[in-house]
Design an enzyme around this catalytic site. Structure first.
Site, short mmCIF file in Angstrom:
data_model
loop_
_atom_site.label_atom_id
_atom_site.label_comp_id
_atom_site.label_asym_id
_atom_site.label_seq_id
_atom_site.Cartn_x
_atom_site.Cartn_y
_atom_site.Cartn_z
N CYS A 22 -11.55 17.84 -14.38
CA CYS A 22 -11.77 19.01 -15.23
C CYS A 22 -10.80 20.12 -14.83
CB CYS A 22 -13.21 19.49 -15.11
SG CYS A 22 -14.42 18.22 -15.54
N CYS A 28 -12.20 23.22 -12.84
CA CYS A 28 -13.10 22.96 -11.70
C CYS A 28 -12.89 24.00 -10.60
CB CYS A 28 -12.83 21.57 -11.14
SG CYS A 28 -13.86 21.15 -9.70
N CYS A 49 -14.25 13.60 -6.72
CA CYS A 49 -14.74 13.44 -8.09
C CYS A 49 -13.87 12.45 -8.84
CB CYS A 49 -14.76 14.79 -8.81
SG CYS A 49 -15.57 14.74 -10.43
#
Length: 338
Positions: A64, A67, A60
């Site tokens: 985040c 996650c 990714c």
């Protein structure tokens, strides 16, 4: 004249005879049920993979903090192997496939997932094909080429305050996540793709009022997730994230839901609903069992088949239905005004 004990004895003999006759009728069915329930490794009713979430990549471009499917490998199946697995799932009863990650548009700049959704619609003729993305890498040319094969695009957005998004980890240099979200909403309307929104409610956005922005975007569904801890992903010694600081209580989550109760498209998912109600395939096409608070993989469906692998998925079909997992998921049936 019979005495009371004699009458009771006769009544018992009559009842015994009736019960014996009833047992003779039911015995064959009882044996079949017992064989199905007790024999090791045998299920009376095989689980049908009606709706599957295929996380074909863990890579990714965002970071985040909460996650729960992190970049622990860089593996991605070759296209033909992924297609073979998808065909096996269709044969086993799959109606809906959702492609996720990681970020699905990282692989070949969206061409890989584009070819997969085209295969699922053209060759497998699945009723529903969807993608979950952070939206940062999607370009209009992708919609022009692959939009017709996609039923639903779900875009992740946890806040309408850009500073909060950066704090959470949904930031990439000078790119504005909110502006990009607006652009994707416009393209979904122009290319006839149903627009969905996913939000993870956590310590940094739990007090936010999103009513106005959600109603303006008008998604077909707004999935609202309670921030979830998964051992080995976002908590624990071998995790790549430390999500404890993002966690909220059940009461906090309910307060957020109550604040947005007027939003008709809201679909809430608490920790309890999330953990067991998804059929998740990882990058090796292994089902992931999350019942014990961590992701325990089955063997790959490519090696042992769907029916065998799915026995180790931990999937709770009742919870799947209870959380609204089955809905109108084909854009042909949504009757939307594009």
């Amino acid at each position: 004249m019979r005495t009371l004990p004699q009458a009771l004895a006769m009544l018992l003999r009559v009842l015994q005879a009736q019960l014996s006759a009833l047992w003779l009728c039911l015995a064959p069915f009882s044996c079949r049920l017992l064989r199905g329930a007790l024999l090791p490794g045998r299920s009376p009713v095989p689980t049908v993979p009606t709706s599957v979430n295929y996380h074909f990549t863990r890579q990714c471009n965002y970071r985040c903090g909460f996650c729960f499917h992190t970049a622990k490998t860089s593996f991605v199946l070759p296209l033909e192997e992924a297609r073979r697995g998808l065909a096996m799932l269709k044969e086993a009863g799959m109606e809906k496939i959702n492609f996720s990650g990681g970020e699905p548009f990282l692989q070949e700049r969206g061409e890989f997932v584009g070819k997969l959704i085209q295969f699922c619609k053209q060759e497998l003729k699945l009723p529903s094909v969807s993608i979950v993305s952070n939206g940062s890498m999607i370009r209009e040319r992708w919609f022009k080429r692959y939009g017709e094969y996609l039923d639903i695009l779900a875009v992740s957005c946890d806040s309408f305050d850009e500073e909060v998004n950066v704090l959470i980890g949904r930031g990439q240099g000078n790119k504005n996540h909110i502006e990009n979200l607006q652009r994707l909403r416009k393209w979904c309307r122009e290319y006839a793709v149903a627009f969905k929104l996913n939000s993870v409610i956590n310590r940094f956005n739990v007090d936010e009022d999103m009513n106005e922005q959600i109603k303006a975007l008008n998604p077909v569904r707004w999935k609202v997730f309670q921030c979830l801890l998964i051992e080995g992903e976002n908590t624990g010694e071998d995790a790549l994230r430390e999500a404890e600081k993002f966690i909220i209580s059940d009461e906090d989550f309910e307060r957020f839901l109550d604040r947005h109760r007027e939003v008709s498209c809201l679909v809430p998912e608490s920790n309890q609903k999330m953990r067991d109600s998804y059929l998740i395939l990882d990058e090796y096409m292994r089902f992931l069992n999350c019942r014990n608070g961590r992701k325990e993989p089955s063997k790959s469906i490519l090696d042992v088949g769907v029916e065998h692998a799915i026995k180790f998925s931990g999937f709770d079909e009742k919870m799947f239905l209870n959380r609204g997992g089955k809905y109108v998921w084909s854009k042909a049936d949504m009757k939307l005004e594009w």
